[in-house]
Design a protein around this motif. Structure first.
Motif, PDB file in Angstrom:
ATOM      1  N   UNK A   1     -39.300 -28.942  28.421  1.00  0.00           N
ATOM      2  CA  UNK A   1     -40.630 -28.778  27.820  1.00  0.00           C
ATOM      3  C   UNK A   1     -40.852 -29.682  26.617  1.00  0.00           C
ATOM      4  N   UNK A   2     -39.786 -30.328  26.150  1.00  0.00           N
ATOM      5  CA  UNK A   2     -39.913 -31.185  24.982  1.00  0.00           C
ATOM      6  C   UNK A   2     -39.965 -30.410  23.677  1.00  0.00           C
ATOM      7  N   UNK A   3     -39.426 -29.191  23.677  1.00  0.00           N
ATOM      8  CA  UNK A   3     -39.404 -28.362  22.469  1.00  0.00           C
ATOM      9  C   UNK A   3     -38.043 -28.471  21.787  1.00  0.00           C
ATOM     10  N   UNK A   4     -37.996 -28.208  20.489  1.00  0.00           N
ATOM     11  CA  UNK A   4     -36.696 -28.249  19.800  1.00  0.00           C
ATOM     12  C   UNK A   4     -35.785 -27.092  20.192  1.00  0.00           C
ATOM     13  N   UNK A   5     -36.350 -26.017  20.686  1.00  0.00           N
ATOM     14  CA  UNK A   5     -35.580 -24.861  21.163  1.00  0.00           C
ATOM     15  C   UNK A   5     -36.502 -24.019  22.040  1.00  0.00           C
ATOM     16  N   UNK A   6     -35.920 -23.153  22.858  1.00  0.00           N
ATOM     17  CA  UNK A   6     -36.705 -22.193  23.645  1.00  0.00           C
ATOM     18  C   UNK A   6     -36.099 -20.820  23.382  1.00  0.00           C
TER      19      UNK A   6
ATOM     20  N   UNK B   1     -41.901 -26.832   4.019  1.00  0.00           N
ATOM     21  CA  UNK B   1     -40.762 -25.990   4.397  1.00  0.00           C
ATOM     22  C   UNK B   1     -39.656 -26.917   4.883  1.00  0.00           C
ATOM     23  N   UNK B   2     -38.792 -27.354   3.967  1.00  0.00           N
ATOM     24  CA  UNK B   2     -37.835 -28.431   4.278  1.00  0.00           C
ATOM     25  C   UNK B   2     -36.816 -28.094   5.359  1.00  0.00           C
ATOM     26  N   UNK B   3     -36.605 -26.819   5.658  1.00  0.00           N
ATOM     27  CA  UNK B   3     -35.657 -26.479   6.724  1.00  0.00           C
ATOM     28  C   UNK B   3     -36.147 -26.940   8.095  1.00  0.00           C
ATOM     29  N   UNK B   4     -37.469 -27.047   8.253  1.00  0.00           N
ATOM     30  CA  UNK B   4     -38.034 -27.491   9.511  1.00  0.00           C
ATOM     31  C   UNK B   4     -37.614 -26.613  10.683  1.00  0.00           C
ATOM     32  N   UNK B   5     -37.390 -27.248  11.836  1.00  0.00           N
ATOM     33  CA  UNK B   5     -37.011 -26.499  13.033  1.00  0.00           C
ATOM     34  C   UNK B   5     -35.634 -25.853  12.912  1.00  0.00           C
ATOM     35  N   UNK B   6     -34.795 -26.397  12.021  1.00  0.00           N
ATOM     36  CA  UNK B   6     -33.463 -25.805  11.823  1.00  0.00           C
ATOM     37  C   UNK B   6     -33.578 -24.383  11.267  1.00  0.00           C
ATOM     38  N   UNK B   7     -34.566 -24.169  10.426  1.00  0.00           N
ATOM     39  CA  UNK B   7     -34.785 -22.827   9.885  1.00  0.00           C
ATOM     40  C   UNK B   7     -35.583 -21.961  10.825  1.00  0.00           C
ATOM     41  N   UNK B   8     -36.634 -22.548  11.415  1.00  0.00           N
ATOM     42  CA  UNK B   8     -37.532 -21.797  12.288  1.00  0.00           C
ATOM     43  C   UNK B   8     -36.807 -21.274  13.527  1.00  0.00           C
ATOM     44  N   UNK B   9     -35.897 -22.088  14.070  1.00  0.00           N
ATOM     45  CA  UNK B   9     -35.250 -21.719  15.327  1.00  0.00           C
ATOM     46  C   UNK B   9     -33.797 -21.309  15.186  1.00  0.00           C
ATOM     47  N   UNK B  10     -33.400 -20.848  13.995  1.00  0.00           N
ATOM     48  CA  UNK B  10     -31.994 -20.466  13.833  1.00  0.00           C
ATOM     49  C   UNK B  10     -31.737 -19.091  14.453  1.00  0.00           C
ATOM     50  N   UNK B  11     -30.497 -18.805  14.858  1.00  0.00           N
ATOM     51  CA  UNK B  11     -30.177 -17.510  15.467  1.00  0.00           C
ATOM     52  C   UNK B  11     -30.415 -16.345  14.500  1.00  0.00           C
ATOM     53  N   UNK B  12     -30.694 -15.194  15.082  1.00  0.00           N
ATOM     54  CA  UNK B  12     -30.946 -13.999  14.268  1.00  0.00           C
ATOM     55  C   UNK B  12     -29.741 -13.652  13.407  1.00  0.00           C
TER      56      UNK B  12
END
Length: 294
Positions: free
Chosen positions: A217-222, A156-167
């Protein structure tokens, strides 16, 4: 004696079937206790995945998200292939549901090996479960080895950019990086199968991002959603959206010369082709669906 008086045979799914299941379960436990089972170099435990982990994921897949699968025939019956999908949903449930979709619907009963981010392998318990399910680090070396072994590899090449994008940005694909997945497929000469997933975007509508908490927390987003963190643990329950997973027509790579993997323009064009195919299918599926939940 008339036919009505003939004794009936016990049904195949009755006591005999139950006995076989019990015997199989006991044999499975015995192998676990004695260590008589195989794990590959990446930590993948096929028996545990088939017998236990898939069974735990299946209620989510079948009953909660009611996943509909299309185009599974586009996945090769044998040999390596790279399945490239969009990524969304705040938590990476889409990858797990894609894994069940391939496992349960492909005529050859193939297994999908997912490439996962470093963070997955830094978390206790999650690390072990990911390895057992066949996940491995999202790097070119591991992907190449799996493809050369004839495995199905999911990325899934989007990575965290896709997983954590705004609704507000739901179903708008983010950048696909620098095309590393295309280079890997070209080197292995394996087809690329685009995959579009609809339904994951709405399970945790991300309306905010607590960046300070994420850094601590060391997360890419919360994520902040309409239910989390306001409802505590209850807010972590995903919404029961209706999912569709569609596998598109494969894009062959075996017709290119060996040096093609070093051609940045070719990688850019193929990456863009895969991305556009996924995006177009997403829009088409969104037009077709009746409701987010039904």
């Amino acid at each position: 004696m008339t036919s009505e008086e003939q004794p009936t045979e016990p049904s195949r799914g009755g006591e005999g079937g139950l006995e076989r299941r019990i015997a199989g379960g006991l044999a499975f436990l015995r192998r676990r206790l004695t260590g008589d089972y195989e794990v590959d170099d990446f930590g993948y435990d096929e028996e545990l995945t088939d017998q236990v982990l898939m069974s735990l994921l299946r209620p989510l897949y079948d009953t909660y998200f009611r996943v509909e699968v299309k185009g599974v025939e586009n996945i090769p019956s044998e040999g390596g292939a790279l399945i490239v999908a969009n990524h969304s949903g705040t938590l990476p449930m889409d990858g797990l549901m894609m894994q069940v979709a391939v496992h349960d619907n492909h005529p050859a009963g193939r297994h999908l090996r997912l490439l996962a981010a470093d963070l997955v392998f830094m978390l206790p318990v999650v690390n072990e479960l990911a390895r057992k399910l066949g996940h491995t680090l999202a790097c070119a070396e591991d992907a190449s080895r799996l493809l050369e072994q004839g495995e199905l590899v999911g990325v899934m090449p989007e990575g965290f950019k896709g997983l954590g994008k705004p609704f507000a940005d739901r179903y708008k694909l983010q950048r696909f990086g620098r095309g590393g997945f295309v280079s890997t497929a070209l080197r292995a000469g394996t087809p690329i199968v685009p995959c579009s997933i609809v339904g994951a975007e709405e399970i945790y509508p991300m309306i905010g991002n607590a960046k300070t908490v994420a850094r601590l927390l060391g997360f890419p987003y919360f994520p902040i959603t309409p239910t989390f963190p306001w409802l505590g643990p209850l807010g972590a329950i995903p919404l029961p959206t209706k999912w569709t997973i569609q596998f598109g027509e494969p894009i062959p790579t075996d017709g290119y010369p060996p040096e093609a993997a070093e051609d940045p323009m070719l990688m850019f064009n193929l990456t863009d082709q895969v991305r556009e195919q996924i995006q177009h299918t997403l829009y088409k599926l969104l037009v077709q669906r009746r409701s987010v939940f039904f």
